[in-house]
Design a protein around this motif. Structure first.
Motif, PDB file in Angstrom:
ATOM      1  N   SER A   5       0.804  -1.211   0.000  1.00 32.79           N
ATOM      2  CA  SER A   5       0.000   0.000   0.000  1.00 32.79           C
ATOM      3  C   SER A   5       0.840   1.266   0.000  1.00 32.79           C
ATOM      4  CB  SER A   5      -0.933   0.016   1.219  1.00 32.79           C
ATOM      5  OG  SER A   5      -0.178   0.007   2.418  1.00 32.79           O
ATOM      6  N   GLN A   6       2.173   1.099  -0.181  1.00 32.25           N
ATOM      7  CA  GLN A   6       3.026   2.281  -0.237  1.00 32.25           C
ATOM      8  C   GLN A   6       2.619   3.148  -1.426  1.00 32.25           C
ATOM      9  OE1 GLN A   6       5.499   3.604   1.501  1.00 32.25           O
ATOM     10  NE2 GLN A   6       5.647   2.073   3.107  1.00 32.25           N
ATOM     11  N   PRO A   7       2.496   4.472  -1.239  1.00 33.53           N
ATOM     12  CA  PRO A   7       2.120   5.349  -2.349  1.00 33.53           C
ATOM     13  C   PRO A   7       3.239   5.433  -3.377  1.00 33.53           C
ATOM     14  CG  PRO A   7       2.761   6.646  -0.450  1.00 33.53           C
ATOM     15  CD  PRO A   7       2.714   5.215   0.005  1.00 33.53           C
ATOM     16  N   SER A   8       2.874   5.689  -4.611  1.00 37.01           N
ATOM     17  CA  SER A   8       3.854   5.843  -5.674  1.00 37.01           C
ATOM     18  C   SER A   8       3.792   7.263  -6.209  1.00 37.01           C
ATOM     19  CB  SER A   8       3.578   4.846  -6.803  1.00 37.01           C
ATOM     20  OG  SER A   8       4.487   5.019  -7.872  1.00 37.01           O
ATOM     21  N   PRO A  55       0.059  13.934   4.690  1.00 33.59           N
ATOM     22  CA  PRO A  55       1.031  13.888   5.799  1.00 33.59           C
ATOM     23  C   PRO A  55       1.598  12.501   6.062  1.00 33.59           C
ATOM     24  CG  PRO A  55      -0.810  15.292   6.382  1.00 33.59           C
ATOM     25  CD  PRO A  55      -1.169  14.665   5.066  1.00 33.59           C
ATOM     26  N   GLU A  56       0.739  11.480   6.015  1.00 38.52           N
ATOM     27  CA  GLU A  56       1.212  10.128   6.325  1.00 38.52           C
ATOM     28  C   GLU A  56       2.131   9.575   5.228  1.00 38.52           C
ATOM     29  OE1 GLU A  56      -2.967   9.654   4.482  1.00 38.52           O
ATOM     30  OE2 GLU A  56      -1.892  11.055   5.821  1.00 38.52           O
ATOM     31  N   ASP A  57       2.130  10.206   4.042  1.00 40.55           N
ATOM     32  CA  ASP A  57       2.948   9.729   2.930  1.00 40.55           C
ATOM     33  C   ASP A  57       4.259  10.488   2.772  1.00 40.55           C
ATOM     34  OD1 ASP A  57       0.975   7.898   2.285  1.00 40.55           O
ATOM     35  OD2 ASP A  57      -0.034   9.261   0.896  1.00 40.55           O
ATOM     36  N   PHE A  61       7.494   9.647   0.300  1.00 41.05           N
ATOM     37  CA  PHE A  61       7.807  10.561  -0.794  1.00 41.05           C
ATOM     38  C   PHE A  61       9.293  10.918  -0.792  1.00 41.05           C
ATOM     39  CE2 PHE A  61       8.707  14.968  -1.896  1.00 41.05           C
ATOM     40  CZ  PHE A  61       8.313  15.006  -3.222  1.00 41.05           C
ATOM     41  N   ILE A  62       9.810  11.286   0.373  1.00 38.56           N
ATOM     42  CA  ILE A  62      11.221  11.675   0.463  1.00 38.56           C
ATOM     43  C   ILE A  62      12.128  10.503   0.101  1.00 38.56           C
ATOM     44  CG2 ILE A  62      13.045  12.275   2.113  1.00 38.56           C
ATOM     45  CD1 ILE A  62      11.484  14.669   1.121  1.00 38.56           C
ATOM     46  N   GLU A  63      11.789   9.305   0.553  1.00 41.33           N
ATOM     47  CA  GLU A  63      12.629   8.149   0.249  1.00 41.33           C
ATOM     48  C   GLU A  63      12.641   7.848  -1.250  1.00 41.33           C
ATOM     49  OE1 GLU A  63      14.883   6.652   2.219  1.00 41.33           O
ATOM     50  OE2 GLU A  63      14.271   8.413   3.375  1.00 41.33           O
ATOM     51  N   GLN A  64      11.496   8.016  -1.920  1.00 42.94           N
ATOM     52  CA  GLN A  64      11.464   7.789  -3.368  1.00 42.94           C
ATOM     53  C   GLN A  64      12.293   8.834  -4.105  1.00 42.94           C
ATOM     54  OE1 GLN A  64       7.733   6.913  -5.274  1.00 42.94           O
ATOM     55  NE2 GLN A  64       6.964   5.750  -3.525  1.00 42.94           N
ATOM     56  N   ARG A  65      12.169  10.094  -3.700  1.00 37.06           N
ATOM     57  CA  ARG A  65      12.905  11.163  -4.387  1.00 37.06           C
ATOM     58  C   ARG A  65      14.411  11.078  -4.113  1.00 37.06           C
ATOM     59  NH1 ARG A  65       8.901  11.209  -6.966  1.00 37.06           N
ATOM     60  NH2 ARG A  65       7.542  13.019  -7.379  1.00 37.06           N
ATOM     61  N   ARG A  66      14.766  10.544  -2.971  1.00 32.54           N
ATOM     62  CA  ARG A  66      16.177  10.453  -2.590  1.00 32.54           C
ATOM     63  C   ARG A  66      16.988   9.671  -3.623  1.00 32.54           C
ATOM     64  NH1 ARG A  66      18.193  11.401   2.460  1.00 32.54           N
ATOM     65  NH2 ARG A  66      16.126  11.259   3.425  1.00 32.54           N
ATOM     66  N   THR A  67      16.356   8.708  -4.302  1.00 29.21           N
ATOM     67  CA  THR A  67      17.054   7.857  -5.259  1.00 29.21           C
ATOM     68  C   THR A  67      16.814   8.259  -6.716  1.00 29.21           C
ATOM     69  OG1 THR A  67      15.196   6.294  -5.255  1.00 29.21           O
ATOM     70  CG2 THR A  67      16.985   5.895  -3.673  1.00 29.21           C
TER      71      THR A  67
END
Length: 283
Positions: A5-8, A55-57, A61-67
């Motif tokens: 259920s992680q957002p993309s 807020p909960e995502d 979001f930051i972890e996806q953008r980090r890479t």
């Protein structure tokens, strides 16, 4: 939250450099228009967009953008400015100074750091206003209020009155920034302030109106509303009806955006086109 259920959050579709503004809500944001205007003027092959992040995502979001090597960073709006402090590096000590981040930037060598361009954006339009020892009133005690109070703490202003739903929160901010004054409920009578600043979302499209009696303000007072959607808020209309000077939300918005733009794209924003940009934003 399970992995399934992680957002993309979609990255760069064309492999081009890009930046964005994140918030909840975000559809009202004028940042894509501003940065897109400057990118076009400078002939920079990059994109800028708005991305809704609940807020909960935010951590995901930051972890996806980090890479994502194409990502240059993001502007941060309500309600993420304080939560962002825990997710990225803080080389400038923003946590201990302003206590809120409105800009996240990707380092060339990798890694993400946060900063705050709101204080400079707020200060620009009032740089020539003589506030030495003058009383000031602030509405709100959120992330934007922190940047405003940080700027005021370096301007030698007089008594600062914060009006907020939670006076306790307002009092804590006065103490944090070493400002003398008091914190009152949102419906309290305004003081005779030389400068009134609305840092809250009240008056924004989709939000309740900000209902203040401006009669206590003296002639010559300045009313500054950082809300920019709508641009002509009821607060500014009421101030103009009293013959008071006003500053609308585009002033701070464009000022803080210019500082972020240079961090994202490595070139100063072409501020010589501010007149054309303002016409675009109010069209």
């Amino acid at each position: 939250m399970s992995h399934a259920s992680q957002p993309s959050f979609a990255g760069s579709a064309a492999g081009r450099p890009y930046a964005e503004v994140i918030g909840d809500p975000i559809s009202h944001s004028k940042s894509p228009l501003i940065h897109g205007f400057w990118l076009e003027k400078l002939g920079i092959a990059a994109d800028y967009r708005a991305t809704h992040v609940a807020p909960e995502d935010l951590p995901a979001f930051i972890e996806q953008r980090r890479t994502d090597p194409h990502w240059r960073g993001c502007n941060v709006t309500i309600p993420h400015k304080v939560a962002m402090l825990d997710l990225v590096e803080d080389p400038g000590g923003v946590r201990d100074s302003i206590g809120a981040m409105n800009t996240v930037v990707r380092r060339e060598e990798g890694g993400l750091f946060g900063t705050n361009t709101d204080a400079a954006g707020f200060y620009g339009p009032i740089a020539d206003l003589d506030l030495d020892g003058a009383p000031v009133a602030i509405v709100g005690a959120g992330g934007a209020a922190r940047a405003v109070l940080f700027a005021l703490s370096r301007m030698n202003v007089g008594k600062v009155t914060i009006l907020n739903r939670s006076p306790l929160k307002g009092a804590a901010l006065l103490s944090r920034f070493g400002l003398k004054g008091e914190a009152l409920p949102l419906n309290a009578r305004l003081p005779e302030a030389k400068l009134l600043v609305n840092t809250s979302a009240l008056g924004m499209a989709g939000q309740p109106p900000l209902e203040l009696d401006l009669l206590p303000l003296p002639p010559g007072a300045m009313v500054y509303d950082i809300v920019y959607a709508p641009l002509h808020t009821p607060l500014l209309d009421a101030a103009e009806a009293r013959g008071l000077e006003t500053i609308d939300g585009l002033e701070m918005l464009v000022g803080q955006a210019a500082a972020a733009f240079e961090l994202f794209f490595g070139q100063p924003a072409p501020r010589e086109h501010d007149g054309d940009l303002r016409e675009l934003l109010i069209a």
